[in-house]
Design a protein around this motif. Structure first.
Motif, PDB file in Angstrom:
ATOM      1  N   MET A   1     -24.957  21.607 -73.813  1.00  0.00           N
ATOM      2  CA  MET A   1     -23.906  20.682 -73.389  1.00  0.00           C
ATOM      3  C   MET A   1     -22.556  21.093 -73.990  1.00  0.00           C
ATOM      4  O   MET A   1     -22.468  21.414 -75.162  1.00  0.00           O
ATOM      5  N   ILE A   2     -21.541  21.102 -73.160  1.00  0.00           N
ATOM      6  CA  ILE A   2     -20.202  21.466 -73.631  1.00  0.00           C
ATOM      7  C   ILE A   2     -19.451  20.193 -73.999  1.00  0.00           C
ATOM      8  O   ILE A   2     -19.342  19.278 -73.174  1.00  0.00           O
ATOM      9  N   ILE A   3     -18.948  20.133 -75.229  1.00  0.00           N
ATOM     10  CA  ILE A   3     -18.250  18.932 -75.690  1.00  0.00           C
ATOM     11  C   ILE A   3     -16.767  19.037 -75.353  1.00  0.00           C
ATOM     12  O   ILE A   3     -16.114  20.023 -75.699  1.00  0.00           O
ATOM     13  N   ILE A   4     -16.259  18.015 -74.654  1.00  0.00           N
ATOM     14  CA  ILE A   4     -14.811  17.896 -74.455  1.00  0.00           C
ATOM     15  C   ILE A   4     -14.301  17.033 -75.612  1.00  0.00           C
ATOM     16  O   ILE A   4     -14.758  15.911 -75.799  1.00  0.00           O
ATOM     17  N   LYS A   5     -13.374  17.587 -76.395  1.00  0.00           N
ATOM     18  CA  LYS A   5     -12.931  16.886 -77.599  1.00  0.00           C
ATOM     19  C   LYS A   5     -11.813  15.886 -77.281  1.00  0.00           C
ATOM     20  O   LYS A   5     -10.922  16.170 -76.474  1.00  0.00           O
ATOM     21  N   SER A   6     -11.872  14.761 -77.978  1.00  0.00           N
ATOM     22  CA  SER A   6     -10.786  13.769 -77.899  1.00  0.00           C
ATOM     23  C   SER A   6      -9.605  14.288 -78.721  1.00  0.00           C
ATOM     24  O   SER A   6      -9.752  15.206 -79.540  1.00  0.00           O
ATOM     25  N   SER A   7      -8.438  13.679 -78.528  1.00  0.00           N
ATOM     26  CA  SER A   7      -7.269  14.145 -79.293  1.00  0.00           C
ATOM     27  C   SER A   7      -7.468  13.904 -80.790  1.00  0.00           C
ATOM     28  O   SER A   7      -6.967  14.673 -81.611  1.00  0.00           O
ATOM     29  N   GLN A   8      -8.223  12.859 -81.147  1.00  0.00           N
ATOM     30  CA  GLN A   8      -8.511  12.630 -82.576  1.00  0.00           C
ATOM     31  C   GLN A   8      -9.394  13.751 -83.133  1.00  0.00           C
ATOM     32  O   GLN A   8      -9.182  14.221 -84.252  1.00  0.00           O
ATOM     33  N   GLU A   9     -10.380  14.159 -82.341  1.00  0.00           N
ATOM     34  CA  GLU A   9     -11.249  15.258 -82.783  1.00  0.00           C
ATOM     35  C   GLU A   9     -10.453  16.564 -82.874  1.00  0.00           C
ATOM     36  O   GLU A   9     -10.596  17.316 -83.842  1.00  0.00           O
ATOM     37  N   VAL A  10      -9.617  16.808 -81.882  1.00  0.00           N
ATOM     38  CA  VAL A  10      -8.809  18.031 -81.897  1.00  0.00           C
ATOM     39  C   VAL A  10      -7.934  18.057 -83.146  1.00  0.00           C
ATOM     40  O   VAL A  10      -7.784  19.096 -83.794  1.00  0.00           O
ATOM     41  N   ASP A  11      -7.401  16.907 -83.507  1.00  0.00           N
ATOM     42  CA  ASP A  11      -6.545  16.868 -84.688  1.00  0.00           C
ATOM     43  C   ASP A  11      -7.310  17.278 -85.948  1.00  0.00           C
ATOM     44  O   ASP A  11      -6.780  17.999 -86.801  1.00  0.00           O
ATOM     45  N   LYS A  12      -8.557  16.868 -86.032  1.00  0.00           N
ATOM     46  CA  LYS A  12      -9.368  17.250 -87.201  1.00  0.00           C
ATOM     47  C   LYS A  12      -9.736  18.735 -87.163  1.00  0.00           C
ATOM     48  O   LYS A  12      -9.761  19.401 -88.200  1.00  0.00           O
ATOM     49  N   ILE A  13     -10.014  19.241 -85.974  1.00  0.00           N
ATOM     50  CA  ILE A  13     -10.315  20.682 -85.856  1.00  0.00           C
ATOM     51  C   ILE A  13      -9.056  21.496 -86.198  1.00  0.00           C
ATOM     52  O   ILE A  13      -9.126  22.527 -86.866  1.00  0.00           O
ATOM     53  N   ARG A  14      -7.909  20.977 -85.783  1.00  0.00           N
ATOM     54  CA  ARG A  14      -6.634  21.656 -86.082  1.00  0.00           C
ATOM     55  C   ARG A  14      -6.419  21.726 -87.597  1.00  0.00           C
ATOM     56  O   ARG A  14      -6.028  22.774 -88.135  1.00  0.00           O
ATOM     57  N   LYS A  15      -6.710  20.638 -88.291  1.00  0.00           N
ATOM     58  CA  LYS A  15      -6.525  20.636 -89.755  1.00  0.00           C
ATOM     59  C   LYS A  15      -7.495  21.600 -90.427  1.00  0.00           C
ATOM     60  O   LYS A  15      -7.136  22.327 -91.358  1.00  0.00           O
ATOM     61  N   SER A  16      -8.734  21.609 -89.953  1.00  0.00           N
ATOM     62  CA  SER A  16      -9.721  22.532 -90.515  1.00  0.00           C
ATOM     63  C   SER A  16      -9.324  23.977 -90.196  1.00  0.00           C
ATOM     64  O   SER A  16      -9.396  24.866 -91.066  1.00  0.00           O
ATOM     65  N   GLY A  17      -8.871  24.196 -88.970  1.00  0.00           N
ATOM     66  CA  GLY A  17      -8.435  25.539 -88.558  1.00  0.00           C
ATOM     67  C   GLY A  17      -7.269  26.035 -89.393  1.00  0.00           C
ATOM     68  O   GLY A  17      -7.194  27.210 -89.746  1.00  0.00           O
ATOM     69  N   ARG A  18      -6.368  25.113 -89.698  1.00  0.00           N
ATOM     70  CA  ARG A  18      -5.208  25.491 -90.516  1.00  0.00           C
ATOM     71  C   ARG A  18      -5.662  25.934 -91.901  1.00  0.00           C
ATOM     72  O   ARG A  18      -5.185  26.946 -92.432  1.00  0.00           O
ATOM     73  N   LEU A  19      -6.618  25.201 -92.462  1.00  0.00           N
ATOM     74  CA  LEU A  19      -7.117  25.592 -93.787  1.00  0.00           C
ATOM     75  C   LEU A  19      -7.835  26.950 -93.719  1.00  0.00           C
ATOM     76  O   LEU A  19      -7.657  27.794 -94.614  1.00  0.00           O
ATOM     77  N   ALA A  20      -8.604  27.168 -92.667  1.00  0.00           N
ATOM     78  CA  ALA A  20      -9.298  28.462 -92.528  1.00  0.00           C
ATOM     79  C   ALA A  20      -8.268  29.596 -92.456  1.00  0.00           C
ATOM     80  O   ALA A  20      -8.436  30.645 -93.089  1.00  0.00           O
TER      81      ALA A  20
END
Ligand code: MF3
Ligand code: CO
Ligand code: CO
Length: 249
Positions: A1-20
């Motif tokens: 199943m492919i997950i479509i992320k909500s803007s709240q989820e994207v924001d958390k992935i963005r923060k994690s991505g920034r740290l990476a």
């Protein structure tokens, strides 16, 4: 199943991505001839933990370290150990952070000290192929467009695309659907949709595309032991393009 992320989820992935991404900026400052891959991994571990995150690779399917460090002929999943980094080495560092439950996955290649011209060409072609692939992405584009862009850039230069390891959905878990091959034909395969988060992480070889796995059950090396390079970004599919989530700003 492919997950479509909500803007709240994207924001958390963005923060994690920034740290990476910031972790790889930090790596760039300490990667010097003489350092062992194990001590580099220890520094990476401390950096990630100090910033409130967890290294996703540690304990993942039994993987024993906080990063993957793959040198020269090592394609990916190199386990940090006693190997000493030498002048001229082509070093791939891949880190994945879990911040507030969300994943950011990114890899860069570095040449330590003086680069041979082929190593520099391979590194540049690999980074360019990733960026060209990202440029194809938008709501309604195809997975095959990504692979075609990568192959179309590196094969005319005489380099080859690794088949056995691919990009992937990412964000809520480390590896989600879909698989994202770095080869293929334009217009083929799954259509990308706004809100998907995926990695594009081409592994590009100097010689043959074929690889093998060493006896440690992790380290992937080129079959001909020639050089290989990799770059990886986590990206968000948007209406008219892609947002790179593994950036430092
Ligand atoms: N970070 C790698 C990727 O891009 C996966 C590493 S899994 C490990 O998908 F177990 F080898 F660490
Ligand atoms: Co990945
Ligand atoms: Co990765």
């Amino acid at each position: 199943m492919i997950i479509i992320k909500s803007s709240q989820e994207v924001d958390k992935i963005r923060k994690s991505g920034r740290l990476a991404s910031k972790t790889l900026d930090f790596v760039a400052t300490i990667l010097k001839p003489g350092i062992t891959t194990k001590s580099l991994d220890k520094e990476i571990h401390s950096f990630i933990v100090k910033h409130g995150a967890i290294p996703a690779t540690l304990g993942y399917r039994g993987y024993p370290a906080s990063s993957c460090i793959s040198v020269n002929e090592e394609v990916c999943h190199g386990i940090p150990g006693p190997r000493v980094i030498r002048d001229g080495d082509l070093v791939k560092v891949d880190v994945t952070t879990i911040l507030d439950g969300y994943f950011g996955d990114t890899c860069r290649s570095f040449i330590v000290g003086k680069a041979s011209s082929v190593a520099q060409k391979l590194l540049d072609a690999t980074r360019e192929s990733m960026m060209l692939a990202i440029d194809t992405v938008h709501d309604g584009s195809s997975l095959g467009d990504i692979g075609a862009a990568i192959q179309g850039h590196v094969e005319p230069l005489g380099f080859s695309v690794v088949r056995d390891f691919v990009g992937h959905g990412v964000g809520c878990k480390f590896h989600e659907s879909p698989n994202v091959p770095h080869y293929g034909s334009a217009g083929s395969g799954l259509k990308l949709k706004k809100g998907m988060t995926i990695t594009i992480e081409p592994m590009i070889n100097q010689g043959t595309w074929e690889v093998e796995i060493l006896k440690d059950a992790w380290t992937v090396v080129t079959m001909d032991r020639k050089l290989t390079a990799q770059f990886e970004h986590t990206i968000l599919v948007t209406d008219d393009g892609a947002e790179i989530l593994t950036v430092s700003h």
